[in-house]
Design an enzyme around this catalytic site. Sequence first.
Site, PDB file in Angstrom:
ATOM      1  N   GLY A   1     -15.919   2.620   3.842  1.00  0.00           N
ATOM      2  CA  GLY A   1     -14.644   3.220   3.881  1.00  0.00           C
ATOM      3  C   GLY A   1     -14.088   2.993   2.441  1.00  0.00           C
ATOM      4  CD  GLN A   2     -14.819  -0.289  -2.692  1.00  0.00           C
ATOM      5  OE1 GLN A   2     -16.229  -0.801  -2.443  1.00  0.00           O
ATOM      6  NE2 GLN A   2     -14.558  -0.864  -3.764  1.00  0.00           N
TER       7      GLN A   2
ATOM      8  CG  ASP B   1      -2.181   1.030   1.073  1.00  0.00           C
ATOM      9  OD1 ASP B   1      -3.120   0.595   0.889  1.00  0.00           O
ATOM     10  OD2 ASP B   1      -1.779   2.186   1.239  1.00  0.00           O
ATOM     11  CB  ILE B   2       0.723   4.387  -2.149  1.00  0.00           C
ATOM     12  CG1 ILE B   2       1.809   5.317  -2.650  1.00  0.00           C
ATOM     13  CG2 ILE B   2      -0.450   5.018  -1.657  1.00  0.00           C
ATOM     14  CD1 ILE B   2       1.407   5.797  -3.956  1.00  0.00           C
TER      15      ILE B   2
ATOM     16  CG  HIS C   1      -8.939  -2.755  -2.481  1.00  0.00           C
ATOM     17  ND1 HIS C   1      -9.929  -2.272  -3.200  1.00  0.00           N
ATOM     18  CD2 HIS C   1      -8.753  -2.106  -1.120  1.00  0.00           C
ATOM     19  CE1 HIS C   1     -10.200  -1.116  -2.623  1.00  0.00           C
ATOM     20  NE2 HIS C   1      -9.616  -1.015  -1.194  1.00  0.00           N
ATOM     21  CG  LEU C   2      -7.645  -9.278   0.358  1.00  0.00           C
ATOM     22  CD1 LEU C   2      -6.268  -8.985   1.359  1.00  0.00           C
ATOM     23  CD2 LEU C   2      -8.180 -10.527   0.502  1.00  0.00           C
ATOM     24  CG  HIS C   3      -6.764  -2.699   2.911  1.00  0.00           C
ATOM     25  ND1 HIS C   3      -6.163  -1.810   2.876  1.00  0.00           N
ATOM     26  CD2 HIS C   3      -7.945  -2.390   2.572  1.00  0.00           C
ATOM     27  CE1 HIS C   3      -6.822  -0.784   2.164  1.00  0.00           C
ATOM     28  NE2 HIS C   3      -8.097  -1.337   2.062  1.00  0.00           N
TER      29      HIS C   3
HETATM   30  P1  5GP Z   1      -9.787   1.695   0.309  1.00  0.00           P
HETATM   31  O1  5GP Z   1     -10.056   2.777   1.249  1.00  0.00           O
HETATM   32  O2  5GP Z   1     -10.672   2.028  -0.854  1.00  0.00           O
HETATM   33  O3  5GP Z   1     -10.161   0.234   1.045  1.00  0.00           O
HETATM   34  O4  5GP Z   1      -8.254   1.338   0.210  1.00  0.00           O
HETATM   35  C1  5GP Z   1      -7.720   1.989  -1.042  1.00  0.00           C
HETATM   36  C2  5GP Z   1      -6.050   1.511  -0.526  1.00  0.00           C
HETATM   37  O5  5GP Z   1      -5.397   1.738  -1.922  1.00  0.00           O
HETATM   38  C3  5GP Z   1      -5.562   2.775   0.111  1.00  0.00           C
HETATM   39  O6  5GP Z   1      -5.017   2.209   1.531  1.00  0.00           O
HETATM   40  C4  5GP Z   1      -4.433   3.627  -0.387  1.00  0.00           C
HETATM   41  O7  5GP Z   1      -3.626   3.964   0.270  1.00  0.00           O
HETATM   42  C5  5GP Z   1      -4.191   2.600  -1.419  1.00  0.00           C
HETATM   43  N1  5GP Z   1      -3.782   3.067  -2.698  1.00  0.00           N
HETATM   44  C6  5GP Z   1      -4.396   4.201  -3.735  1.00  0.00           C
HETATM   45  N2  5GP Z   1      -3.675   4.585  -4.526  1.00  0.00           N
HETATM   46  C7  5GP Z   1      -2.686   3.684  -4.719  1.00  0.00           C
HETATM   47  C8  5GP Z   1      -1.564   3.440  -5.596  1.00  0.00           C
HETATM   48  O8  5GP Z   1      -1.521   4.454  -6.630  1.00  0.00           O
HETATM   49  N3  5GP Z   1      -0.451   2.687  -5.035  1.00  0.00           N
HETATM   50  C9  5GP Z   1      -0.706   1.798  -4.154  1.00  0.00           C
HETATM   51  N4  5GP Z   1       0.308   1.135  -3.813  1.00  0.00           N
HETATM   52  N5  5GP Z   1      -1.494   1.875  -3.323  1.00  0.00           N
HETATM   53  C10 5GP Z   1      -2.515   2.830  -3.285  1.00  0.00           C
END
Ligand code: 5GP
Length: 119
Positions: A98-99, A36-37, A105-107
């Site tokens: 929170g998406q 994750d970035i 995707h999963l974390h």
């Molecule tokens: P969400 O909140 O949609 O579940 O999580 C999206 C995740 O994607 C966030 O934790 C965010 O930091 C990560 N993310 C968003 N854009 C990028 C990117 O360009 N590269 C990477 N590696 N992670 C990203």
Amino acid sequence: MEEKNAMSECIFCRIVKGEIPSKKVYEDENFVAFHDIDPQAPVHIIVIPKKHIESLNEATEEDAKLLGEWVFTARKIAEKLKLDKGYRIVINTGPQGGQVVLHLHLHLLGGRNMGWPPG
Ligand code: 5GP
Ligand code: ZN
């Protein structure tokens, strides 16, 4: 056509295609995993199906096998990264979940104790 545009602009589809760089930890025919970035834990990996599905709510019965393999892939990555003390898998779904990125995707979070209840 609308679907096609959504996919060509999708950040995670662009990561799959290599158009946006990422630090990949795993890739096979159906899945990609990368750091994750904006990491929220010492280990914070995003695991995605290569197939563009907006969220868990858009997955269909036909995707059930893929979803099972997806979670199992996350578990294999947790093993590879030696998260033997435990880890947390999070699937944010929809605005209240929170998406932010609209590609399933999963974390995979690890390397510290996780709080409960989550925020
Ligand atoms: P969400 O909140 O949609 O579940 O999580 C999206 C995740 O994607 C966030 O934790 C965010 O930091 C990560 N993310 C968003 N854009 C990028 C990117 O360009 N590269 C990477 N590696 N992670 C990203
Ligand atoms: Zn996508």
